[in-house]
Scaffold this active site. Structure first.
Site: not given
Length: 171
Positions: A66, A68, A96, A99
């Site tokens: 991801h 992040e 999410c 994260c």
């Protein structure tokens, strides 16, 4: 007693919009590679980039790929520290749960995101991990910076990819 929030310098809207516009361009390129078009940047207290990332789960076969998390990893390597109390993470889509948890664990001072995600977002969408009483660190959250552009970009990507309706909305 809740921990005190870190004192962060005021981020000027114009600076945040410039960073978000850059991220939206990066996310567009990522989307053309087949990834969900999400990009993030970690900024120091002077709003300088210390880490950045884009979704890469498919390209790298990485379940943790991801945007992040990539930005946090780069920032940690650059600073030689895993704590980001005086930093701002800017991202094109609401983080999410994975994260958001990482952002709390890394003690990020501020998170700014464009498009909200009511089905999967964890900073006010379907849940708010930052406001949970169990959170040992409380971060400042701001949503909607270029939110309509980010929502439109994601909606277009999903229409082209799957023909499905988007699950996020502009705030």
């Amino acid at each position: 007693m809740a921990p005190e929030r870190p004192r962060l310098p005021q981020a000027h809207d114009a600076q945040l919009e410039l960073w978000m516009a850059r991220l939206l361009r990066l996310a567009e390129r990522v989307g053309r590679c087949g990834e969900v078009p999400v990009a993030a940047v970690l900024l120091d207290q002077h709003l300088r980039c210390i880490g950045w990332g884009s979704n890469g789960r498919h390209r790298r076969d990485d379940p943790l790929g991801h945007a992040e998390l990539q930005a946090l990893q780069q920032g940690a390597r650059l600073l030689g520290d895993w704590r980001f109390n005086h930093c701002t993470l800017v991202v094109t889509l609401e983080p999410c749960p994975m994260c958001a948890g990482a952002l709390i664990q890394a003690r990020v001072g501020r998170v700014v995101f464009a498009a909200s995600d009511p089905k999967r977002g964890a900073l006010g969408g379907c849940l708010d991990l930052a406001a949970d009483p169990s959170a040992h660190h409380h971060l400042e959250v701001r949503s909607g910076v270029l939110g309509q552009q980010a929502s439109d970009q994601l909606a277009q990507w999903f229409r082209q990819r799957r023909g499905s309706k988007p699950s996020w909305r502009q705030t």
